[in-house]
Design a protein around this motif. Structure first.
Motif, PDB file in Angstrom:
ATOM      1  N   MET A   1       1.718  37.781  46.979  1.00 56.22           N
ATOM      2  CA  MET A   1       3.006  37.874  47.270  1.00 56.22           C
ATOM      3  C   MET A   1       3.849  37.562  45.889  1.00 56.22           C
ATOM      4  SD  MET A   1       5.098  35.305  50.159  1.00 56.22           S
ATOM      5  CE  MET A   1       6.626  35.648  50.208  1.00 56.22           C
ATOM      6  N   LYS A   2       4.945  38.016  45.655  1.00 52.26           N
ATOM      7  CA  LYS A   2       5.919  37.903  44.800  1.00 52.26           C
ATOM      8  C   LYS A   2       6.469  36.791  44.707  1.00 52.26           C
ATOM      9  CE  LYS A   2       9.088  40.964  42.895  1.00 52.26           C
ATOM     10  NZ  LYS A   2       9.342  42.593  42.663  1.00 52.26           N
ATOM     11  N   LYS A   3       6.611  35.968  43.628  1.00 51.95           N
ATOM     12  CA  LYS A   3       7.243  34.674  43.399  1.00 51.95           C
ATOM     13  C   LYS A   3       8.627  35.138  42.864  1.00 51.95           C
ATOM     14  CE  LYS A   3       4.309  32.268  41.047  1.00 51.95           C
ATOM     15  NZ  LYS A   3       3.707  31.474  40.342  1.00 51.95           N
ATOM     16  N   LEU A   4       9.752  34.012  43.430  1.00 48.99           N
ATOM     17  CA  LEU A   4      11.028  34.093  42.804  1.00 48.99           C
ATOM     18  C   LEU A   4      11.017  33.953  41.409  1.00 48.99           C
ATOM     19  CD1 LEU A   4      14.006  34.174  43.832  1.00 48.99           C
ATOM     20  CD2 LEU A   4      13.787  31.674  43.957  1.00 48.99           C
ATOM     21  N   GLY A   5      11.485  34.796  40.599  1.00 47.48           N
ATOM     22  CA  GLY A   5      11.703  34.630  39.217  1.00 47.48           C
ATOM     23  C   GLY A   5      10.602  35.755  38.601  1.00 47.48           C
ATOM     24  N   ASP A   6       9.567  36.374  39.236  1.00 44.72           N
ATOM     25  CA  ASP A   6       8.696  37.306  38.770  1.00 44.72           C
ATOM     26  C   ASP A   6       9.251  38.521  38.105  1.00 44.72           C
ATOM     27  OD1 ASP A   6       6.593  35.697  39.384  1.00 44.72           O
ATOM     28  OD2 ASP A   6       5.799  37.133  40.965  1.00 44.72           O
ATOM     29  N   ASP A   7      10.411  39.063  38.752  1.00 47.27           N
ATOM     30  CA  ASP A   7      11.173  39.979  38.061  1.00 47.27           C
ATOM     31  C   ASP A   7      11.550  39.730  36.775  1.00 47.27           C
ATOM     32  OD1 ASP A   7      10.474  41.858  40.270  1.00 47.27           O
ATOM     33  OD2 ASP A   7      12.423  41.555  41.376  1.00 47.27           O
ATOM     34  N   HIS A   8      12.344  38.599  36.743  1.00 47.28           N
ATOM     35  CA  HIS A   8      12.919  37.987  35.485  1.00 47.28           C
ATOM     36  C   HIS A   8      12.104  37.959  34.302  1.00 47.28           C
ATOM     37  CE1 HIS A   8      15.083  36.162  32.400  1.00 47.28           C
ATOM     38  NE2 HIS A   8      14.220  35.062  32.418  1.00 47.28           N
ATOM     39  N   HIS A  31      16.026  17.168  32.393  1.00 47.42           N
ATOM     40  CA  HIS A  31      14.984  17.726  31.946  1.00 47.42           C
ATOM     41  C   HIS A  31      13.796  17.617  32.540  1.00 47.42           C
ATOM     42  CE1 HIS A  31      11.489  18.370  28.914  1.00 47.42           C
ATOM     43  NE2 HIS A  31      12.467  19.176  28.275  1.00 47.42           N
ATOM     44  N   ALA A  32      13.329  16.351  33.138  1.00 42.10           N
ATOM     45  CA  ALA A  32      12.390  16.208  33.752  1.00 42.10           C
ATOM     46  C   ALA A  32      12.370  16.893  35.220  1.00 42.10           C
ATOM     47  CB  ALA A  32      12.168  14.595  34.080  1.00 42.10           C
ATOM     48  N   GLU A  33      13.570  16.980  35.654  1.00 39.70           N
ATOM     49  CA  GLU A  33      13.683  17.399  37.088  1.00 39.70           C
ATOM     50  C   GLU A  33      13.358  19.126  36.849  1.00 39.70           C
ATOM     51  OE1 GLU A  33      17.515  19.059  39.676  1.00 39.70           O
ATOM     52  OE2 GLU A  33      17.331  17.103  38.974  1.00 39.70           O
ATOM     53  N   ILE A  34      13.936  19.647  35.976  1.00 43.28           N
ATOM     54  CA  ILE A  34      13.833  21.287  35.681  1.00 43.28           C
ATOM     55  C   ILE A  34      12.299  21.516  35.214  1.00 43.28           C
ATOM     56  CG2 ILE A  34      14.255  22.955  34.056  1.00 43.28           C
ATOM     57  CD1 ILE A  34      17.373  21.843  33.847  1.00 43.28           C
ATOM     58  N   GLN A  35      11.720  20.716  34.403  1.00 43.11           N
ATOM     59  CA  GLN A  35      10.297  20.671  34.145  1.00 43.11           C
ATOM     60  C   GLN A  35       9.516  20.730  35.379  1.00 43.11           C
ATOM     61  OE1 GLN A  35       8.785  17.887  31.183  1.00 43.11           O
ATOM     62  NE2 GLN A  35       7.363  19.358  30.039  1.00 43.11           N
ATOM     63  N   ALA A  36       9.538  19.755  36.115  1.00 43.62           N
ATOM     64  CA  ALA A  36       8.813  19.363  37.299  1.00 43.62           C
ATOM     65  C   ALA A  36       8.883  20.446  38.295  1.00 43.62           C
ATOM     66  CB  ALA A  36       9.073  17.948  38.119  1.00 43.62           C
ATOM     67  N   GLU A  37      10.130  21.195  38.598  1.00 45.92           N
ATOM     68  CA  GLU A  37      10.331  22.231  39.123  1.00 45.92           C
ATOM     69  C   GLU A  37       9.795  23.525  38.959  1.00 45.92           C
ATOM     70  OE1 GLU A  37      11.824  23.654  42.987  1.00 45.92           O
ATOM     71  OE2 GLU A  37      11.828  21.510  42.240  1.00 45.92           O
ATOM     72  N   ARG A  40       5.917  23.300  39.526  1.00 50.29           N
ATOM     73  CA  ARG A  40       5.882  23.586  41.039  1.00 50.29           C
ATOM     74  C   ARG A  40       6.090  25.062  41.442  1.00 50.29           C
ATOM     75  NH1 ARG A  40       8.360  18.547  41.775  1.00 50.29           N
ATOM     76  NH2 ARG A  40      10.581  19.269  41.841  1.00 50.29           N
ATOM     77  N   ASN A  41       6.996  25.511  40.703  1.00 50.27           N
ATOM     78  CA  ASN A  41       6.965  27.112  41.165  1.00 50.27           C
ATOM     79  C   ASN A  41       6.358  28.105  40.323  1.00 50.27           C
ATOM     80  OD1 ASN A  41       8.994  26.720  42.905  1.00 50.27           O
ATOM     81  ND2 ASN A  41      10.671  26.364  41.501  1.00 50.27           N
ATOM     82  N   GLY A  42       5.407  27.406  39.171  1.00 46.25           N
ATOM     83  CA  GLY A  42       4.453  28.095  38.542  1.00 46.25           C
ATOM     84  C   GLY A  42       5.181  29.063  37.530  1.00 46.25           C
ATOM     85  N   HIS A  43       6.194  28.730  36.825  1.00 48.19           N
ATOM     86  CA  HIS A  43       6.786  29.385  35.731  1.00 48.19           C
ATOM     87  C   HIS A  43       7.276  28.405  34.737  1.00 48.19           C
ATOM     88  CE1 HIS A  43      10.101  29.395  39.167  1.00 48.19           C
ATOM     89  NE2 HIS A  43      10.658  28.600  38.176  1.00 48.19           N
ATOM     90  N   ASN A  46      12.374  27.862  30.802  1.00 46.26           N
ATOM     91  CA  ASN A  46      13.340  28.817  30.664  1.00 46.26           C
ATOM     92  C   ASN A  46      13.367  29.690  31.941  1.00 46.26           C
ATOM     93  OD1 ASN A  46      14.930  30.384  28.452  1.00 46.26           O
ATOM     94  ND2 ASN A  46      13.766  32.068  29.307  1.00 46.26           N
ATOM     95  N   THR A  47      12.417  29.979  32.715  1.00 40.20           N
ATOM     96  CA  THR A  47      12.807  31.064  33.743  1.00 40.20           C
ATOM     97  C   THR A  47      13.266  30.055  34.656  1.00 40.20           C
ATOM     98  OG1 THR A  47      10.892  32.169  33.460  1.00 40.20           O
ATOM     99  CG2 THR A  47      11.568  32.292  35.692  1.00 40.20           C
ATOM    100  N   GLU A  48      12.978  28.750  34.988  1.00 42.53           N
ATOM    101  CA  GLU A  48      13.652  27.809  35.795  1.00 42.53           C
ATOM    102  C   GLU A  48      15.167  27.723  35.646  1.00 42.53           C
ATOM    103  OE1 GLU A  48      14.208  25.771  39.300  1.00 42.53           O
ATOM    104  OE2 GLU A  48      12.360  26.854  38.569  1.00 42.53           O
ATOM    105  N   ILE A  49      15.454  27.517  34.307  1.00 43.35           N
ATOM    106  CA  ILE A  49      16.884  27.418  34.024  1.00 43.35           C
ATOM    107  C   ILE A  49      17.773  28.669  34.303  1.00 43.35           C
ATOM    108  CG2 ILE A  49      18.434  27.177  32.217  1.00 43.35           C
ATOM    109  CD1 ILE A  49      16.222  25.378  31.081  1.00 43.35           C
TER     110      ILE A  49
END
Length: 80
Positions: A1-8, A31-37, A40-43, A46-49
């Motif tokens: 299944m394609k994950k959110l952010g894969d296209d990006h 920073h810690a929140e973004i890094q942890a998320e 968790r999302n496997g990306h 930079n992609t999370e931001i």
């Protein structure tokens, strides 16, 4: 299944010459929140931001989630 952010991520890898590099200062807790998320999302962070920026203001859903919400509503409408 394609994950959110894969296209990006795929788009970014193919278009690195059209990417502007920027330094960003973040408070340690954010920073810690973004890094942890991101982990968790496997990306990457930079992609999370980028996903968060593209999602818009808090409370708004990214386009992909809005489409899913609309599809689920149509299904619920049919079975109701």
């Amino acid at each position: 299944m394609k994950k959110l952010g894969d296209d990006h991520t795929a788009h970014q890898k193919n278009n690195t010459s059209r990417v502007h590099k920027t330094a960003l200062r973040l408070p340690p807790d954010l920073h810690a929140e973004i890094q942890a998320e991101a982990e968790r999302n496997g990306h990457s962070m930079n992609t999370e931001i980028l996903l968060r920026l593209r999602a818009g203001a808090p409370g708004q859903l990214p386009a992909e989630l809005t489409e899913i919400k609309e599809m689920l509503q149509r299904v619920l409408d049919k079975i109701a």
